[in-house]
Design a protein around this motif. Structure first.
Motif, PDB file in Angstrom:
ATOM      1  N   ASP A   1      30.468  12.188  -3.813  1.00 55.09           N
ATOM      2  CA  ASP A   1      29.768  10.897  -3.747  1.00 55.09           C
ATOM      3  C   ASP A   1      29.272  10.588  -2.333  1.00 55.09           C
ATOM      4  O   ASP A   1      28.393   9.757  -2.144  1.00 55.09           O
ATOM      5  N   GLY A   2      29.864  11.267  -1.347  1.00 60.39           N
ATOM      6  CA  GLY A   2      29.443  11.047   0.036  1.00 60.39           C
ATOM      7  C   GLY A   2      28.109  11.713   0.373  1.00 60.39           C
ATOM      8  O   GLY A   2      27.571  11.506   1.457  1.00 60.39           O
ATOM      9  N   ASP A   3      27.563  12.477  -0.575  1.00 59.97           N
ATOM     10  CA  ASP A   3      26.320  13.208  -0.299  1.00 59.97           C
ATOM     11  C   ASP A   3      25.069  12.349  -0.456  1.00 59.97           C
ATOM     12  O   ASP A   3      23.970  12.814  -0.164  1.00 59.97           O
ATOM     13  N   PHE A   4      25.221  11.136  -0.970  1.00 59.75           N
ATOM     14  CA  PHE A   4      24.029  10.307  -1.185  1.00 59.75           C
ATOM     15  C   PHE A   4      24.417   8.833  -1.214  1.00 59.75           C
ATOM     16  O   PHE A   4      25.582   8.502  -1.456  1.00 59.75           O
ATOM     17  N   CYS A   5      23.439   7.975  -0.938  1.00 60.30           N
ATOM     18  CA  CYS A   5      23.641   6.524  -1.016  1.00 60.30           C
ATOM     19  C   CYS A   5      22.663   5.970  -2.046  1.00 60.30           C
ATOM     20  O   CYS A   5      21.522   6.433  -2.127  1.00 60.30           O
TER      21      CYS A   5
ATOM     22  N   GLY B   1      17.240  16.283  -5.851  1.00 62.88           N
ATOM     23  CA  GLY B   1      16.714  17.432  -5.110  1.00 62.88           C
ATOM     24  C   GLY B   1      16.813  17.201  -3.618  1.00 62.88           C
ATOM     25  O   GLY B   1      17.258  18.078  -2.870  1.00 62.88           O
ATOM     26  N   LEU B   2      16.417  16.023  -3.155  1.00 59.92           N
ATOM     27  CA  LEU B   2      16.453  15.734  -1.720  1.00 59.92           C
ATOM     28  C   LEU B   2      17.894  15.692  -1.204  1.00 59.92           C
ATOM     29  O   LEU B   2      18.181  16.181  -0.114  1.00 59.92           O
ATOM     30  N   ALA B   3      18.796  15.120  -1.997  1.00 58.82           N
ATOM     31  CA  ALA B   3      20.193  15.013  -1.550  1.00 58.82           C
ATOM     32  C   ALA B   3      20.824  16.403  -1.461  1.00 58.82           C
ATOM     33  O   ALA B   3      21.532  16.712  -0.498  1.00 58.82           O
ATOM     34  N   LEU B   4      20.545  17.252  -2.449  1.00 58.76           N
ATOM     35  CA  LEU B   4      21.053  18.623  -2.374  1.00 58.76           C
ATOM     36  C   LEU B   4      20.370  19.367  -1.225  1.00 58.76           C
ATOM     37  O   LEU B   4      21.019  20.082  -0.456  1.00 58.76           O
TER      38      LEU B   4
ATOM     39  N   PRO C   1      24.692  13.103  -9.007  1.00 58.72           N
ATOM     40  CA  PRO C   1      25.542  14.281  -8.726  1.00 58.72           C
ATOM     41  C   PRO C   1      25.464  15.342  -9.828  1.00 58.72           C
ATOM     42  O   PRO C   1      25.589  16.537  -9.542  1.00 58.72           O
ATOM     43  N   ARG C   2      25.218  14.911 -11.076  1.00 61.52           N
ATOM     44  CA  ARG C   2      25.103  15.902 -12.161  1.00 61.52           C
ATOM     45  C   ARG C   2      23.887  16.806 -11.917  1.00 61.52           C
ATOM     46  O   ARG C   2      23.985  18.034 -11.951  1.00 61.52           O
ATOM     47  N   LEU C   3      22.737  16.175 -11.621  1.00 63.39           N
ATOM     48  CA  LEU C   3      21.527  16.974 -11.360  1.00 63.39           C
ATOM     49  C   LEU C   3      21.688  17.824 -10.099  1.00 63.39           C
ATOM     50  O   LEU C   3      21.221  18.965 -10.049  1.00 63.39           O
TER      51      LEU C   3
ATOM     52  N   ASP D   1      22.411  16.507   9.005  1.00 69.75           N
ATOM     53  CA  ASP D   1      22.615  15.262   9.757  1.00 69.75           C
ATOM     54  C   ASP D   1      21.733  14.122   9.271  1.00 69.75           C
ATOM     55  O   ASP D   1      21.568  13.122   9.959  1.00 69.75           O
ATOM     56  N   THR D   2      21.159  14.283   8.080  1.00 67.90           N
ATOM     57  CA  THR D   2      20.273  13.252   7.532  1.00 67.90           C
ATOM     58  C   THR D   2      20.938  12.600   6.322  1.00 67.90           C
ATOM     59  O   THR D   2      21.396  13.292   5.423  1.00 67.90           O
ATOM     60  N   ARG D   3      20.993  11.263   6.325  1.00 66.15           N
ATOM     61  CA  ARG D   3      21.549  10.540   5.164  1.00 66.15           C
ATOM     62  C   ARG D   3      20.423  10.275   4.174  1.00 66.15           C
ATOM     63  O   ARG D   3      19.360   9.823   4.563  1.00 66.15           O
ATOM     64  N   VAL D   4      20.672  10.528   2.899  1.00 63.65           N
ATOM     65  CA  VAL D   4      19.645  10.340   1.884  1.00 63.65           C
ATOM     66  C   VAL D   4      19.972   9.107   1.049  1.00 63.65           C
ATOM     67  O   VAL D   4      21.103   8.943   0.573  1.00 63.65           O
ATOM     68  N   HIS D   5      18.973   8.234   0.929  1.00 65.41           N
ATOM     69  CA  HIS D   5      19.165   6.968   0.214  1.00 65.41           C
ATOM     70  C   HIS D   5      18.222   6.913  -0.978  1.00 65.41           C
ATOM     71  O   HIS D   5      17.005   7.033  -0.817  1.00 65.41           O
ATOM     72  N   GLY D   6      18.771   6.711  -2.153  1.00 67.34           N
ATOM     73  CA  GLY D   6      17.957   6.561  -3.356  1.00 67.34           C
ATOM     74  C   GLY D   6      17.838   5.086  -3.698  1.00 67.34           C
ATOM     75  O   GLY D   6      18.839   4.391  -3.859  1.00 67.34           O
ATOM     76  N   MET D   7      16.610   4.626  -3.757  1.00 68.67           N
ATOM     77  CA  MET D   7      16.356   3.230  -4.103  1.00 68.67           C
ATOM     78  C   MET D   7      16.102   3.160  -5.613  1.00 68.67           C
ATOM     79  O   MET D   7      15.044   3.593  -6.093  1.00 68.67           O
TER      80      MET D   7
END
Ligand SMILES: *Cc1c(COP(=O)(O)O)cnc(C)c1O
Length: 317
Positions: free
Chosen positions: A239-243, A192-195, A221-223, A203-209
């Motif tokens: 794949d560039g939309d999230f780390c 949700g946050l990455a989308l 990416p599926r969700l 301009d914000t990079r989203v990182h999932g730990m």
């Protein structure tokens, strides 16, 4: 961009939003950058937590579909299951939690809170969610009442909308962030946050730990794609939309040494309690990124405090 508005989706009010954004002054000094925290642990249902935003959409859908029983699942100390029971009680629905037996603990933490709410909890001795969903169908059919099944963590496209909307809420704060960091357990929050960042915070990079070992490079990416389809947003997910970063350590819901250090650091220096299963490990990821020199002194980093207080009292550190 032409897309559906959040208010076009049925939604019940369960929490208090927007949640505060605070600067962590001592941590910022220590890391020589600017660290802020989004207090979704203070959102006002139960002991707070990220499942509230998802449940505002999911429970509305359950009500729309005339459900009387709401099922959900997770581990014995699932924050999501506890908050689903809290939401159901508030809305006059019956929650039945069908939880995985593995790791069953005494009546502590979230199980104690479920005890206080009088929630019906069924333990199934399995590792397979297929078995769990079959058990829900069996109980639902046996009771002869209309029922609604919420997946583990509330992580489907509809639940993820809660965090797309959270990104819009962050934009509306007027503050700019270079990095946005959250824990990833079942994937809905991060997706949700990455989308949402793609739509509202370009301009914000989203990182999932990652605090579990599921294939989040596929799940995220599926969700995101499914949630974008619900919103009729014309975006192409890449794949560039999230780390992603692996912070799981010894296993899901097993505390890690870096995670425990992060829990103690925030408790001692900021008066904020993280949890050992999600937010402690995620904040340890933020500390590791700082150590690696990812953040510049002028950067602004936003950490999502996604709750988890119930688990703190059962899992320990
Ligand atoms: C469920 C949970 C998460 C992870 O969110 P997902 O959407 O399941 O990835 C993070 N923090 C806490 C406290 C949680 O309960």
């Amino acid at each position: 961009m032409a897309m559906k508005q959040f208010k076009e989706f049925p939604k019940v009010s369960l929490g208090v939003f927007p949640t505060p954004i605070q600067k962590l002054e001592n941590i910022s000094r220590r890391l020589n950058t600017n660290v802020y925290i989004k207090r979704d642990d203070l959102c006002g249902l139960g002991l707070g937590g990220n499942k509230t935003r998802k449940l505002e959409f999911l429970m509305a859908d359950a009500i729309l579909k005339k459900a009387e029983i709401v099922f959900t699942t997770g581990g014995a100390q699932s924050n999501h299951a506890m908050l689903t029971a809290a939401a159901a009680g508030k809305l006059g629905l019956t929650a039945v939690l069908v939880l995985k037996k593995r790791g069953v603990t005494a009546c502590l933490g979230n199980q104690f809170l479920e005890h206080l709410m009088g929630t019906e909890v069924v333990f199934v001795d399995t590792d397979s969610y297929d078995d769990i969903y079959r058990e829900m169908d069996r109980i639902g059919t046996e009771r002869g009442r209309p029922y609604y099944k919420i997946p583990c963590g509330g992580s489907n496209a509809l639940g993820a909308l809660g965090y797309v909307e959270c990104a819009e809420e962050i934009r509306d704060s007027g503050l700019h962030f270079d990095h946005l960091i959250c824990a990833e357990g079942s994937g809905g929050t991060m997706a949700g946050l990455a989308l949402g960042a793609k739509l509202f915070l370009p301009d914000t990079r989203v990182h999932g730990m990652m605090v579990d070992t599921d294939p989040f490079d596929v799940i995220t990416p599926r969700l995101m794609t499914e949630a974008a389809a619900l919103l009729e947003a014309d975006v192409r997910i890449t794949d560039g939309d999230f780390c992603l970063r692996d912070m799981c350590g010894p296993g899901y819901a097993i505390p890690s040494e870096p995670g425990n250090r992060a829990v103690r650091l925030l408790a001692a220096e900021e008066g904020i309690f993280l949890d050992p299963v999600y937010t402690g490990k995620a904040f340890a990821g933020l500390l590791a990124m700082a150590e690696e020199g990812v953040f510049r002194p002028e950067d602004r980093v936003l950490f999502l405090h996604s709750g988890g207080a119930g688990g703190l009292f059962a899992v320990g550190t």
